[in-house]
Enzyme design. Sequence first.
Site, PDB file in Angstrom:
ATOM      1  N   SER A 191       0.829  -1.191   0.000  1.00  0.00           N
ATOM      2  CA  SER A 191       0.000   0.000   0.000  1.00  0.00           C
ATOM      3  C   SER A 191       0.876   1.258   0.000  1.00  0.00           C
ATOM      4  O   SER A 191       1.649   1.460  -0.920  1.00  0.00           O
ATOM      5  CB  SER A 191      -0.973  -0.041   1.182  1.00  0.00           C
ATOM      6  OG  SER A 191      -1.944   0.977   1.081  1.00  0.00           O
ATOM      7  N   ASP A 286     -10.293  -3.749  -4.650  1.00  0.00           N
ATOM      8  CA  ASP A 286      -9.433  -2.703  -4.119  1.00  0.00           C
ATOM      9  C   ASP A 286      -9.542  -1.468  -5.008  1.00  0.00           C
ATOM     10  O   ASP A 286      -9.335  -1.560  -6.218  1.00  0.00           O
ATOM     11  CB  ASP A 286      -7.987  -3.206  -4.091  1.00  0.00           C
ATOM     12  CG  ASP A 286      -7.000  -2.212  -3.497  1.00  0.00           C
ATOM     13  OD1 ASP A 286      -7.412  -1.087  -3.149  1.00  0.00           O
ATOM     14  OD2 ASP A 286      -5.816  -2.568  -3.378  1.00  0.00           O
ATOM     15  N   HIS A 316      -7.729  -5.121  -0.393  1.00  0.00           N
ATOM     16  CA  HIS A 316      -6.575  -4.319   0.007  1.00  0.00           C
ATOM     17  C   HIS A 316      -6.161  -4.694   1.427  1.00  0.00           C
ATOM     18  O   HIS A 316      -7.000  -4.878   2.308  1.00  0.00           O
ATOM     19  CB  HIS A 316      -6.950  -2.838  -0.046  1.00  0.00           C
ATOM     20  CG  HIS A 316      -5.783  -1.926   0.096  1.00  0.00           C
ATOM     21  ND1 HIS A 316      -5.024  -1.523  -0.973  1.00  0.00           N
ATOM     22  CD2 HIS A 316      -5.231  -1.340   1.196  1.00  0.00           C
ATOM     23  CE1 HIS A 316      -4.062  -0.721  -0.552  1.00  0.00           C
ATOM     24  NE2 HIS A 316      -4.157  -0.597   0.759  1.00  0.00           N
TER      25      HIS A 316
END
Length: 347
Positions: A191, A286, A316
């Site tokens: 991320s 996501d 995610h």
Amino acid sequence: MSRQTSQTALLAWILSLPAPILRLLSGGGAVHRAGRTLDPRLQFLASGARRGRSMSAMSPDEARQASASAFALTGEAPPPGVRTESLQVPGGDGDRPARLYRPARPAPDAPILVFAHMGGGVIGDIDTTDGFCGRLAEALQGPVLSVDYRLAPEHRFPAGYEDVLAAFRWAREAGERFGAAPGRVAIGGDSMGGLFAAALAQEMRRLGEPGPVLQLLVYPAVDLASETPSLTTFADAFPLDRATLDWFLGHYLAAGADPADPRLAPGRTEDLSGLPPAVIATAGFDPLVDQGEAYARRLAAAGVPVDYRRYDSLVHGFAAFGGVIPAARTACAEICALAAARLSRDS
């Protein structure tokens, strides 16, 4: 048995129920979106999360506490045999805590991998992806250094990135001390950590410094100002929805920050040639999936060796769900194997 242990055991038992029952408990049938089907265990977790308070309605401190409690229930421990050690490493403004993972059987040619955790630059810490970093150390047969970088809004952009950059430069010189091959260092993150990793690989090229031998980008953000279809298609996704993404950016970016800054938008860089080999993984459900997929395509088109995988049933942050979601555990194992294979081919 501690309260957390009993809660983890209860959650694991519930998530072991057959998929039809989990979907019934979630309030409906299977969730389909963009030709993908959400894992029923994640569907159950999502339904529970939606009955609670949204992160975008919390203060940063509240969000950190809530996410830490949640990930303590869903994460996994490092594999047996992987040793951990607490360190202090150079950061952008003084030393930062870090955790070193060392495999039982190190390989003499393995790099040290510097890893940056997820959390939008606002939440998360070195516990968030503890199990995943341990898996990486085992698969790569080399040390992994997870950096506890500074968080916003107390320390806005570029503080966290500068901490990871300083730790990378330190590891490039110090890795041999921990069993890595001399001067051989890789960079990785998930991320926001994936954004740091991609930006760092590009900055090393711009500065002419020795760069990473691999960039490992797991459901990365690579353009904080982008507007891709997945931001709309998965605007209500769990655990990262559009409101939470905007909340992260509101805390992370200082007034006047340039969204085109390559440390915020490495995905916008025109010339990607000469960058290190990449392993890129995305999650099907996501808002950021389009960013990672597009970056993988552009790297490959520029002649960069790329291994790309999209895990259609996952969400995610799946690296923090390996303790209770078998599909997440399998995905993490595959990503680690891809990284090890890529390093082996390029050594």
